[in-house]
Write an enzyme that holds these catalytic residues in place. Structure first.
Site, short mmCIF file in Angstrom:
data_model
loop_
_atom_site.label_atom_id
_atom_site.label_comp_id
_atom_site.label_asym_id
_atom_site.label_seq_id
_atom_site.Cartn_x
_atom_site.Cartn_y
_atom_site.Cartn_z
N LYS A 14 0.73 -1.11 -0.16
CA LYS A 14 0.06 -0.11 0.05
C LYS A 14 0.75 1.28 0.16
CE LYS A 14 -1.06 -0.09 4.83
NZ LYS A 14 -0.05 0.87 5.34
N ARG A 89 -7.55 3.18 11.09
CA ARG A 89 -7.23 1.70 11.09
C ARG A 89 -8.36 0.93 12.05
NH1 ARG A 89 -1.31 -0.29 10.05
NH2 ARG A 89 -0.60 1.55 9.07
N ARG A 123 10.64 -8.37 2.53
CA ARG A 123 10.71 -6.93 2.38
C ARG A 123 12.07 -6.51 3.08
NH1 ARG A 123 5.62 -3.90 4.20
NH2 ARG A 123 6.13 -4.06 6.30
N ARG A 156 12.65 -4.16 8.70
CA ARG A 156 12.03 -3.44 9.48
C ARG A 156 12.10 -3.99 10.92
NH1 ARG A 156 6.61 -0.63 7.10
NH2 ARG A 156 5.68 -1.31 8.97
N ARG A 167 0.55 -7.90 13.87
CA ARG A 167 -0.15 -6.79 12.91
C ARG A 167 -1.28 -7.37 11.90
NH1 ARG A 167 5.17 -5.75 10.54
NH2 ARG A 167 4.44 -4.19 9.17
P1 ADP Z 1 2.15 -1.70 8.40
O1 ADP Z 1 0.84 -1.07 7.55
O2 ADP Z 1 2.88 -2.54 7.60
O3 ADP Z 1 1.48 -2.04 9.75
P2 ADP Z 1 2.99 1.12 8.83
O4 ADP Z 1 3.95 1.81 8.37
O5 ADP Z 1 1.64 1.66 7.98
O6 ADP Z 1 3.03 -0.29 8.45
O7 ADP Z 1 2.63 1.29 10.24
C1 ADP Z 1 3.70 0.96 11.16
C2 ADP Z 1 3.02 0.97 12.67
O8 ADP Z 1 2.68 2.41 12.96
C3 ADP Z 1 1.77 0.09 13.00
O9 ADP Z 1 2.07 -1.39 13.11
C4 ADP Z 1 1.30 0.69 14.20
O10 ADP Z 1 2.00 0.48 15.33
C5 ADP Z 1 1.62 2.08 13.72
N1 ADP Z 1 0.36 2.85 13.24
C6 ADP Z 1 0.30 3.24 11.78
N2 ADP Z 1 -0.94 3.78 11.72
C7 ADP Z 1 -1.71 3.57 12.73
C8 ADP Z 1 -2.90 3.76 13.02
N3 ADP Z 1 -3.85 4.52 12.10
N4 ADP Z 1 -3.29 3.59 14.22
C9 ADP Z 1 -2.55 2.97 15.24
N5 ADP Z 1 -1.53 2.58 14.93
C10 ADP Z 1 -0.83 2.91 13.85
#
Ligand code: ADP
Ligand code: ZN
Length: 213
Positions: A14, A89, A123, A156, A167
């Protein structure tokens, strides 16, 4: 003005798709995960509070998330719009978002969980310029070295098997259900596993563009 949200499980690409979409329409790409990682790397007060959640693969508590999103969207630094990647989310975030912001479409990328796991495990990330690699589709020319800047490729911190499981579970339990709500509001455009951005772009061109600010 185009205001899009992009959603999809971890490993669905994404972030990459959001980047391409942003370039295609000259939009600002806003990644909540990237903003959070910036805070962790720079050891800000917020960074120290969210680090554990992120490393464990859990969602960061809602107040901290909506503060960041509000701060970022209040910047209004786009001319043509934005693509928001990683928010909302869960149900509470969706409510907050729909109450406060107008969006044109939510692009939902669908991906079977087994494929997601395989893709996350392959990744890699440049430790220096942040470019993404994938050992299946997008290998660096020299193993473990970034093509762009020669930096070292790393995984990561939240791409450990345990954090990946958490996740994906968070996604299935909290994020997936909000798709139904967004679908009811007729905001969803679905993109399948091998969907390329051009197809998403075509789908979005079907949406009449809102010319107002
Ligand atoms: P991924 O989609 O692979 O989990 P992201 O880079 O989008 O990776 O997000 C990394 C982390 O940041 C998530 O695992 C979470 O801990 C936090 N995070 C990101 N967006 C949100 C959100 N909208 N609400 C809560 N935590 C979030
Ligand atoms: Zn690099």
């Amino acid at each position: 003005m185009r205001k899009y949200v992009i959603m999809g499980p971890q490993g669905s690409g994404k972030g990459t798709q959001a980047g391409l979409l942003a370039r295609g329409f000259d939009l600002v790409h806003i990644s909540v995960g990237d903003i959070f990682r910036w805070h962790v790397q720079n050891r800000t007060k917020l960074g120290t509070r969210i680090q554990r959640y992120m490393n464990e693969g859990r969602l960061v508590p809602d107040e901290m998330v909506s503060d960041v999103v509000k701060w970022r969207l209040d910047n209004h630094d786009w001319r043509h719009g934005f693509v928001l990647d990683g928010f909302p989310r869960n149900a509470a975030q969706t409510e907050f978002f729909l109450e406060n912001y107008d969006i044109d479409a939510v692009i939902a990328i669908e991906l079977p969980e087994a494929v997601a796991i395989e893709r996350i495990q392959s990744r890699r990330l440049c430790s220096s310029c942040g470019l993404d690699y994938n050992l299946i589709q997008l290998r660096p020319h020299i193993p473990n070295i970034c093509d762009n800047c020669g930096g070292r490729l790393v995984t990561r911190e939240d791409d450990t098997p345990q954090a990946i499981r958490t996740r994906l579970l968070e996604y299935r339990e909290k994020t997936q259900p909000i798709l139904d709500l967004l679908r009811e509001k007729e905001l969803i455009v679905t993109a399948g596993l091998y969907c390329m951005v051009p197809r998403v772009l075509d789908a979005l061109r079907l949406f009449p563009e809102d010319t107002g600010e």
